[in-house]
Structures are given as structure tokens and as C-alpha cells.
Design a protein around this motif. Sequence first.
Motif, short mmCIF file in Angstrom:
data_model
loop_
_atom_site.label_atom_id
_atom_site.label_comp_id
_atom_site.label_asym_id
_atom_site.label_seq_id
_atom_site.Cartn_x
_atom_site.Cartn_y
_atom_site.Cartn_z
N THR A 122 -53.51 -21.90 -25.97
CA THR A 122 -52.93 -21.77 -27.30
C THR A 122 -51.96 -22.90 -27.61
OG1 THR A 122 -51.54 -20.35 -28.70
CG2 THR A 122 -51.15 -20.24 -26.33
N ASN A 123 -51.88 -23.26 -28.88
CA ASN A 123 -50.88 -24.23 -29.31
C ASN A 123 -49.55 -23.57 -29.67
OD1 ASN A 123 -52.49 -26.46 -28.92
ND2 ASN A 123 -53.18 -26.60 -31.05
N LYS A 124 -49.45 -22.27 -29.48
CA LYS A 124 -48.19 -21.56 -29.67
C LYS A 124 -47.29 -21.88 -28.47
CE LYS A 124 -47.02 -16.79 -31.00
NZ LYS A 124 -47.50 -16.85 -32.40
N PRO A 125 -46.00 -22.17 -28.67
CA PRO A 125 -45.12 -22.45 -27.53
C PRO A 125 -45.22 -21.36 -26.46
CG PRO A 125 -43.99 -22.91 -29.58
CD PRO A 125 -45.29 -22.27 -29.96
N SER A 126 -45.17 -21.78 -25.21
CA SER A 126 -45.41 -20.84 -24.11
C SER A 126 -44.42 -19.68 -24.09
CB SER A 126 -45.36 -21.59 -22.78
OG SER A 126 -46.43 -22.49 -22.67
N VAL A 127 -43.16 -19.93 -24.42
CA VAL A 127 -42.18 -18.84 -24.38
C VAL A 127 -42.55 -17.75 -25.38
CG1 VAL A 127 -40.62 -19.97 -26.05
CG2 VAL A 127 -39.71 -18.29 -24.42
N LEU A 128 -43.09 -18.15 -26.53
CA LEU A 128 -43.52 -17.16 -27.53
C LEU A 128 -44.83 -16.51 -27.11
CD1 LEU A 128 -42.72 -19.12 -30.82
CD2 LEU A 128 -41.31 -17.41 -29.66
N SER A 129 -45.73 -17.28 -26.54
CA SER A 129 -47.01 -16.73 -26.09
C SER A 129 -46.80 -15.70 -25.00
CB SER A 129 -47.91 -17.86 -25.58
OG SER A 129 -48.15 -18.81 -26.60
N ASP A 130 -45.98 -16.04 -24.01
CA ASP A 130 -45.70 -15.10 -22.92
C ASP A 130 -45.12 -13.79 -23.47
OD1 ASP A 130 -46.50 -17.03 -21.12
OD2 ASP A 130 -44.47 -17.60 -20.54
N LEU A 131 -44.18 -13.92 -24.38
CA LEU A 131 -43.51 -12.75 -24.94
C LEU A 131 -44.48 -11.88 -25.73
CD1 LEU A 131 -40.90 -11.16 -25.50
CD2 LEU A 131 -40.46 -12.72 -27.41
N LEU A 132 -45.28 -12.51 -26.58
CA LEU A 132 -46.22 -11.76 -27.41
C LEU A 132 -47.25 -11.03 -26.56
CD1 LEU A 132 -47.25 -11.16 -30.32
CD2 LEU A 132 -48.74 -13.15 -30.06
N ILE A 133 -47.81 -11.72 -25.59
CA ILE A 133 -48.83 -11.11 -24.73
C ILE A 133 -48.23 -9.96 -23.92
CG2 ILE A 133 -50.32 -11.57 -22.74
CD1 ILE A 133 -50.74 -14.39 -24.00
N ALA A 134 -47.00 -10.13 -23.46
CA ALA A 134 -46.34 -9.05 -22.73
C ALA A 134 -46.06 -7.85 -23.62
CB ALA A 134 -45.03 -9.57 -22.12
N GLU A 135 -45.70 -8.10 -24.87
CA GLU A 135 -45.42 -6.99 -25.80
C GLU A 135 -46.63 -6.08 -25.95
OE1 GLU A 135 -42.86 -5.91 -27.85
OE2 GLU A 135 -41.46 -7.23 -26.80
N PHE A 136 -47.82 -6.65 -25.89
CA PHE A 136 -49.04 -5.86 -26.04
C PHE A 136 -49.66 -5.48 -24.69
CE2 PHE A 136 -48.86 -7.88 -30.28
CZ PHE A 136 -48.90 -6.72 -31.04
N LYS A 137 -48.91 -5.74 -23.61
CA LYS A 137 -49.34 -5.35 -22.26
C LYS A 137 -50.71 -5.94 -21.90
CE LYS A 137 -46.61 -1.09 -22.12
NZ LYS A 137 -45.80 -1.44 -23.30
N LEU A 138 -50.90 -7.21 -22.26
CA LEU A 138 -52.15 -7.91 -21.96
C LEU A 138 -52.00 -8.92 -20.82
CD1 LEU A 138 -53.40 -8.68 -25.59
CD2 LEU A 138 -54.13 -6.80 -24.11
N THR A 139 -50.79 -9.11 -20.33
CA THR A 139 -50.53 -10.17 -19.35
C THR A 139 -51.44 -10.07 -18.14
OG1 THR A 139 -48.22 -10.17 -20.07
CG2 THR A 139 -48.73 -11.33 -18.03
N GLY A 140 -51.69 -8.87 -17.67
CA GLY A 140 -52.47 -8.68 -16.45
C GLY A 140 -53.91 -9.13 -16.53
N TYR A 141 -54.40 -9.39 -17.71
CA TYR A 141 -55.78 -9.84 -17.84
C TYR A 141 -55.93 -11.34 -17.59
CZ TYR A 141 -56.85 -5.33 -19.96
OH TYR A 141 -57.02 -3.99 -20.18
N PHE A 142 -54.83 -12.08 -17.63
CA PHE A 142 -54.93 -13.53 -17.65
C PHE A 142 -54.37 -14.18 -16.38
CE2 PHE A 142 -54.53 -12.18 -22.14
CZ PHE A 142 -55.83 -12.52 -22.53
N ALA A 143 -55.19 -15.07 -15.82
CA ALA A 143 -54.74 -15.85 -14.67
C ALA A 143 -53.72 -16.90 -15.08
CB ALA A 143 -55.94 -16.52 -14.00
N ARG A 144 -53.86 -17.41 -16.31
CA ARG A 144 -52.98 -18.45 -16.81
C ARG A 144 -52.77 -18.28 -18.31
NH1 ARG A 144 -56.20 -20.53 -13.00
NH2 ARG A 144 -57.96 -20.63 -14.45
N ILE A 145 -51.56 -18.56 -18.77
CA ILE A 145 -51.26 -18.62 -20.20
C ILE A 145 -50.74 -20.03 -20.45
CG2 ILE A 145 -49.85 -17.72 -22.10
CD1 ILE A 145 -49.72 -15.06 -20.50
N ILE A 146 -51.56 -20.85 -21.10
CA ILE A 146 -51.26 -22.27 -21.22
C ILE A 146 -50.94 -22.62 -22.67
CG2 ILE A 146 -52.06 -24.62 -20.77
CD1 ILE A 146 -51.74 -22.91 -18.25
N GLY A 147 -49.65 -22.73 -22.94
CA GLY A 147 -49.20 -23.26 -24.22
C GLY A 147 -49.16 -24.77 -24.17
N PRO A 148 -48.80 -25.42 -25.27
CA PRO A 148 -48.84 -26.89 -25.33
C PRO A 148 -47.86 -27.56 -24.38
CG PRO A 148 -47.75 -26.00 -27.27
CD PRO A 148 -48.36 -24.83 -26.55
#
Length: 229
Positions: A122-148
Amino acid sequence: MSDLLDPDLFGQASIAFDLDGTLVDTAPDLVRALNATIQPDGLTPVPVDDLRALVGRGAQALLERAYAQQGRVLSPDATPDLVARFIDIYQADIAAHSRVFPQVETTLARLQRAGATLSVCTNKPSVLSDLLIAEFKLTGYFARIIGPDRTTAKKPAADHVHTALGTGHRRAAMVGDSAPDVDAARAARVPSIVLSYGYSEAPAGSLGADRLLHDFGDIPGALADIWRA
């Protein structure tokens, strides 16, 4: 539809997903933050549908369009402070009105059970991406969350996709909703899937993806067709 996917096909696969407009409908909260940012400057609130297609271009593009729509010019000197204010407002309540698109979680679970490695590109900053994905409890599906900020160059650069996909896979794909996703996949030489419900400025069918889908749940079947072709 069977819940089981072929582990021989998916077990050595790596799949990268865009975030905004692909996994999560973030437009309501982004435009909410935008309106709170521009209100002190005397601008009237902007409807979500007026700016939905621009969501993927980031805070500055949203601000510039909001000012232009009301006959105002966004001063370059004021832009950094406005962008910072926008991000602070957005981050403080990042998932107030956003929602995960239908079939996202069940489909991610199916792919994960079949052994696929999943990541966010995603081109969304990583700090926002991490937070958003965690809010929806999706973090466990992803090996990596790669912002710009976690790669050498953001989409449409190939490096962003390569960083998200990682190494050691035999099959790969990029799933998104807009031109940077398709262009990055093409640059990385991996197939792409575009979802029609996202935030593309151009018609999704005109982007040149390997597959155009209307439902997230159709992704496993489309990937199987692509990889078996």
C-alpha cells in the motif's frame, strides 16, 4: 463453492493486496478527516462521493481537490501543516466509519489455510496501515505490511511489489483497485487482479489487469485460472 483450495497450487504462492479500496472502504473516514481539516479555513464539507476516486492519491491530492472545488487555491506554504493536521485527525479515529469489504476476511482465511503467503502492498504510510489493519483484526492474515516507507520505491514501482511478495514463492499475484496496482504488478512481472468497487479514477476495466472482478470472494478462482493457464 467448496471451501478447500488446492494446496499444491496455493501452498507456494505469494499474494500482495492493496489496502484502501481493496480490503477496506476507507473513504468515509478519509473524507471525514478532510472536512475537519478544511473547516477552520472556511470551506464547506465535501461529500464522500465527490472525492472517492481520489482516495488512493493521498492527503495532499484530497486537500487540493477540496480547495479547487470551492474556488480556492491551496497555498504551498500552508500545505505541510494542513497535511499534518489531516493525518492527526484521521489517525485519532481511523476506523470510525470505515468497513472491511464483503468476503474479505473469509477469502483471506481460505487462502491462508491453503498455505498462501499474504501481504499488504500500500501507498498508505505504514503507521496508518498497521493501525487500520489492527483495528479490523486482520493483522494475523499478513506476513508483511509494506507501506511506502518500508520499501525503496512506492507503487507503481516494481520494488514495492517485490518487497511485499518476499522470496521463495513459485507463484505470485497483485490484487488492487487502481492504476498504480496494475502498473506495479506489470513492472514486477506478476499477474494482477483489479476489483471494480475500488477508488480508481479511470474505469477499472480499462486498467489492463489480467482479471477484473466485482467480488472479493472470486479471487481464489481467478488466481487458479491465471496460474493454470
